[in-house]
Design a protein around this motif. Structure first.
Motif, short mmCIF file in Angstrom:
data_model
loop_
_atom_site.label_atom_id
_atom_site.label_comp_id
_atom_site.label_asym_id
_atom_site.label_seq_id
_atom_site.Cartn_x
_atom_site.Cartn_y
_atom_site.Cartn_z
N ASN A 147 -0.86 34.76 54.35
CA ASN A 147 -1.88 34.22 55.27
C ASN A 147 -1.27 33.15 56.17
OD1 ASN A 147 -4.93 34.41 53.20
ND2 ASN A 147 -3.66 35.99 54.13
N ASP A 148 -0.10 33.45 56.71
CA ASP A 148 0.65 32.54 57.57
C ASP A 148 0.55 33.06 59.01
OD1 ASP A 148 2.44 30.91 58.87
OD2 ASP A 148 4.08 31.18 57.42
N GLY A 149 -0.52 32.65 59.71
CA GLY A 149 -0.81 33.19 61.03
C GLY A 149 0.28 32.93 62.05
N GLY A 150 0.84 31.72 62.08
CA GLY A 150 1.89 31.41 63.04
C GLY A 150 3.11 32.27 62.82
N ALA A 151 3.48 32.50 61.56
CA ALA A 151 4.64 33.34 61.26
C ALA A 151 4.39 34.79 61.65
CB ALA A 151 4.99 33.24 59.78
N VAL A 152 3.15 35.28 61.45
CA VAL A 152 2.82 36.65 61.86
C VAL A 152 3.05 36.83 63.35
CG1 VAL A 152 0.91 38.27 62.22
CG2 VAL A 152 1.20 37.16 59.99
N THR A 199 -1.40 37.98 68.62
CA THR A 199 -0.10 37.86 69.29
C THR A 199 -0.24 38.04 70.79
OG1 THR A 199 0.91 38.80 67.29
CG2 THR A 199 2.29 38.66 69.26
N GLU A 200 -1.13 38.92 71.21
CA GLU A 200 -1.36 39.09 72.65
C GLU A 200 -2.01 37.85 73.24
OE1 GLU A 200 -1.93 40.08 76.54
OE2 GLU A 200 -0.43 40.70 75.07
N ILE A 201 -2.91 37.21 72.49
CA ILE A 201 -3.50 35.95 72.97
C ILE A 201 -2.41 34.90 73.16
CG2 ILE A 201 -5.05 34.05 72.35
CD1 ILE A 201 -6.80 36.17 70.91
N TYR A 202 -1.50 34.82 72.20
CA TYR A 202 -0.36 33.89 72.32
C TYR A 202 0.51 34.26 73.52
CZ TYR A 202 3.98 31.46 71.12
OH TYR A 202 5.11 30.67 71.16
N ASN A 203 0.77 35.55 73.67
CA ASN A 203 1.59 36.04 74.77
C ASN A 203 0.98 35.66 76.13
OD1 ASN A 203 3.64 37.92 76.03
ND2 ASN A 203 1.78 39.06 76.55
N ARG A 204 -0.33 35.77 76.23
CA ARG A 204 -1.02 35.50 77.49
C ARG A 204 -1.23 34.01 77.74
NH1 ARG A 204 -5.43 38.01 76.32
NH2 ARG A 204 -6.61 36.15 75.69
N VAL A 214 15.37 39.51 55.83
CA VAL A 214 16.34 38.88 56.75
C VAL A 214 16.01 37.43 57.07
CG1 VAL A 214 16.95 41.10 57.82
CG2 VAL A 214 15.11 39.70 58.82
N GLY A 215 14.82 36.98 56.65
CA GLY A 215 14.39 35.62 56.97
C GLY A 215 13.33 35.65 58.05
N TYR A 216 12.43 34.67 58.02
CA TYR A 216 11.36 34.61 59.00
C TYR A 216 11.87 34.08 60.35
CZ TYR A 216 7.89 35.32 55.31
OH TYR A 216 7.14 35.84 54.28
N THR A 217 11.38 34.67 61.41
CA THR A 217 11.72 34.23 62.76
C THR A 217 11.40 32.75 62.94
OG1 THR A 217 11.22 36.44 63.60
CG2 THR A 217 11.32 34.66 65.21
N ILE A 218 10.26 32.31 62.42
CA ILE A 218 9.80 30.94 62.63
C ILE A 218 10.69 29.91 61.92
CG2 ILE A 218 8.24 30.65 60.64
CD1 ILE A 218 6.14 29.66 62.78
N ASP A 219 11.47 30.35 60.92
CA ASP A 219 12.36 29.44 60.22
C ASP A 219 13.67 29.19 60.97
OD1 ASP A 219 10.70 28.85 58.07
OD2 ASP A 219 11.35 30.60 56.94
N ASP A 254 3.33 26.82 68.10
CA ASP A 254 4.64 26.28 68.47
C ASP A 254 4.94 24.96 67.79
OD1 ASP A 254 5.19 28.46 70.01
OD2 ASP A 254 4.82 27.50 71.94
N ALA A 255 3.92 24.32 67.23
CA ALA A 255 4.15 23.08 66.47
C ALA A 255 4.64 23.39 65.06
CB ALA A 255 2.87 22.26 66.41
N GLN A 256 4.42 24.63 64.62
CA GLN A 256 4.85 25.06 63.29
C GLN A 256 6.33 25.40 63.32
OE1 GLN A 256 2.62 28.38 61.67
NE2 GLN A 256 4.07 28.68 59.99
N LYS A 257 7.13 24.70 62.53
CA LYS A 257 8.58 24.88 62.52
C LYS A 257 9.08 25.52 61.24
CE LYS A 257 8.70 22.67 66.45
NZ LYS A 257 8.83 23.44 67.70
N ILE A 258 8.17 25.91 60.37
CA ILE A 258 8.56 26.43 59.06
C ILE A 258 7.52 27.42 58.58
CG2 ILE A 258 7.37 24.59 57.78
CD1 ILE A 258 9.75 24.56 55.83
N SER A 259 7.97 28.46 57.88
CA SER A 259 7.04 29.43 57.31
C SER A 259 6.35 28.84 56.09
CB SER A 259 7.80 30.70 56.91
OG SER A 259 8.70 30.43 55.85
N LYS A 260 5.23 29.44 55.73
CA LYS A 260 4.52 29.00 54.53
C LYS A 260 5.39 29.20 53.29
CE LYS A 260 0.12 29.65 52.03
NZ LYS A 260 -1.17 30.40 52.02
N ASP A 261 6.15 30.32 53.26
CA ASP A 261 7.05 30.57 52.14
C ASP A 261 8.06 29.44 51.98
OD1 ASP A 261 5.70 32.94 51.91
OD2 ASP A 261 7.48 34.21 51.93
#
Length: 463
Positions: free
Chosen positions: A269-274, A41-46, A221-226, A327-334
């Protein structure tokens, strides 16, 4: 000027560490949030958000780590870890608020309430799930939902919130009975954050509040990425808890807030959602941090995790790895897995062309994420085996069962993100500990997780 400002903040943080007893305590637990999760997440942040500052928790003056083993295993479950973090003793996996001999033990919430503190508990998953339940309940097994949730009514907690309740799976009648029990315990009910805000307009604010989502997703509450419209967030739960505690006792309070969806995404194992869940968690931490800036000599913020889920790490073999693909991922694995399963059942003649368009739209494949020909071929083969011949075996994780096509699509996405996993279960890795504020210096070194609640009591001057 910016450097001077940061130096001033650092000096203020050091001064607050040397202050008296903590009157306002914020205890954040990122469920399943290991070192690798924070690092990614810090790598993404930076690299993606181009932030000039690290994640907020990484700026805290205390950064240490904790060991998480339980009394029965080197790899803990959430029940044993939640008990350790709330009560200060080890127990066996699956046990809540009891020692290994099934003798009930109080969480530190009781000590703080006896000392006059208002105490609140909030989570983005079920409010009777393992970590929040460890603050108010006692059960030999975390699956005993019929007896866990009702114990909240007599717990003395000022505030309790979650996405839903596991008890809700027993049916509407059972859940209605539970709500009636909570009302008899003098809890005002807020179904959703908007309903909580309505409570604020009624004049005299209630002394006890139970809040849960009016639109839960599988109990959370639902995934942020969804990007679910109106979904309750971790920050909103923190804000509601803070408002309630301040109304009931503006002099001293303790709250525990759990970012539970981090764990759910990691089990999948949903890295983008994490990554997106930890950013959501950071928004909640910032609510506490803004309060800390107003009360630096009286506030303590402690952040940790109950365990590592998935053994997540940044770095995989191969090329074309870029965390920006998140950022290309618009949906959680679930959600993707549920959609593919329903689509496969409802569609008479599933076609690769239709699935290919969905992968472009929802995961950015080929348009943003550069799949190799052999990766495309793998997906086509699994498409046939999953939806045409139906020979492919499902992948089972703690919370979900994924068809083989979904599992492969997200493994390919993870590989391009640069994210690897060792398991879909828990891992025995150390977890991070961050602290800022009054007596934050107590939380240095490699800690045993049972030390953390005891050190919080010490920071508040409680014996």
């Amino acid at each position: 000027m910016k450097r001077f400002f940061l130096t001033t903040l650092a000096a203020a943080a050091f001064t607050s560490m040397m202050a008296g007893d903590a009157k306002y305590i914020f205890y954040f637990i990122g469920d399943g949030m290991g070192m690798g999760h924070v690092n990614a997440t810090e790598i993404y942040n930076r690299d993606v958000l181009k932030s000039e500052q690290p994640l907020l928790m990484l700026t805290f003056p205390v950064a240490s780590q904790a060991r998480t083993y339980s009394a029965s295993s080197p790899i803990t479950d959430s029940a044993a870890a939640g008990t350790a973090l709330s009560s200060g003793y080890k127990t066996k996996n699956y046990m809540i608020g009891m020692n290994p001999d099934t003798v009930p033990g109080n969480s530190v919430a009781v000590d703080f309430m006896n000392a006059g503190y208002a105490v609140g508990v909030g989570t983005t998953v079920q409010a009777d799930d393992a970590t929040p339940a460890a603050w108010y309940a006692h059960a030999a097994n975390r699956s005993m939902k019929e007896i866990i949730a009702p114990q909240a009514a007599e717990s003395g907690l000022t505030f309790l919130a979650g996405g839903a309740f596991k008890l809700g799976k027993k049916g509407e009648e059972a859940f209605s009975e539970f709500i009636n029990v909570m009302k008899k315990g003098n809890y005002e009910i807020a179904e959703g954050y908007a309903a909580f805000n309505d409570l604020k307009k009624k004049g005299k604010f209630p002394k006890k509040v139970l809040m849960y989502s009016d639109n839960p997703t599988s109990g959370h509450v639902g995934y942020t990425i969804d990007s679910i419209p109106g979904a309750m967030t971790c920050a909103q739960i923190t804000e509601a808890c803070l408002y309630t505690l301040e109304q009931v006792n503006p002099d001293k309070f303790l709250m525990m807030i759990e970012g539970g969806n981090i764990d759910w995404a990691a089990h999948a194992n949903d890295g983008g959602a994490v990554v997106k869940e930890i950013l959501n968690f950071q928004d909640a931490i910032n609510v506490a941090y803004q309060f800390y800036l107003q009360h630096p000599d009286e506030t303590l913020i402690v952040i940790t995790a109950d365990h590592d889920t998935g053994g997540m790490a940044y770095g995989r073999p191969g090329s074309n790895q870029n965390i920006a693909y998140a950022d290309a991922q618009k949906i959680s694995k679930d959600s993707f897995g549920e959609w593919t399963r329903n689509w496969g059942k409802a569609t008479a003649n599933p076609t690769w062309e239709e699935m290919e368009n969905t992968l472009r739209e929802k995961l950015g494949f080929w348009e943003t994420v550069p799949l190799a020909d052999w990766e495309t071929e793998q997906l086509k083969n699994l498409f046939d085996e999953t939806f045409i011949t139906k020979k492919a075996e499902d992948e089972k994780t703690l919370y979900q069962t994924f068809n083989a096509f979904t599992a492969k699509a997200f493994d390919i996405l993870n590989s391009h993100l640069g994210i690897g996993w060792t398991t879909s279960s828990h891992a025995g890795n150390f977890v991070p500990v961050y602290a800022v504020g009054t007596n934050a210096q107590y939380f240095t070194g490699n800690l045993n997780n049972i030390e953390i609640p005891m050190l919080i009591k010490k920071a508040a001057g409680l014996k």
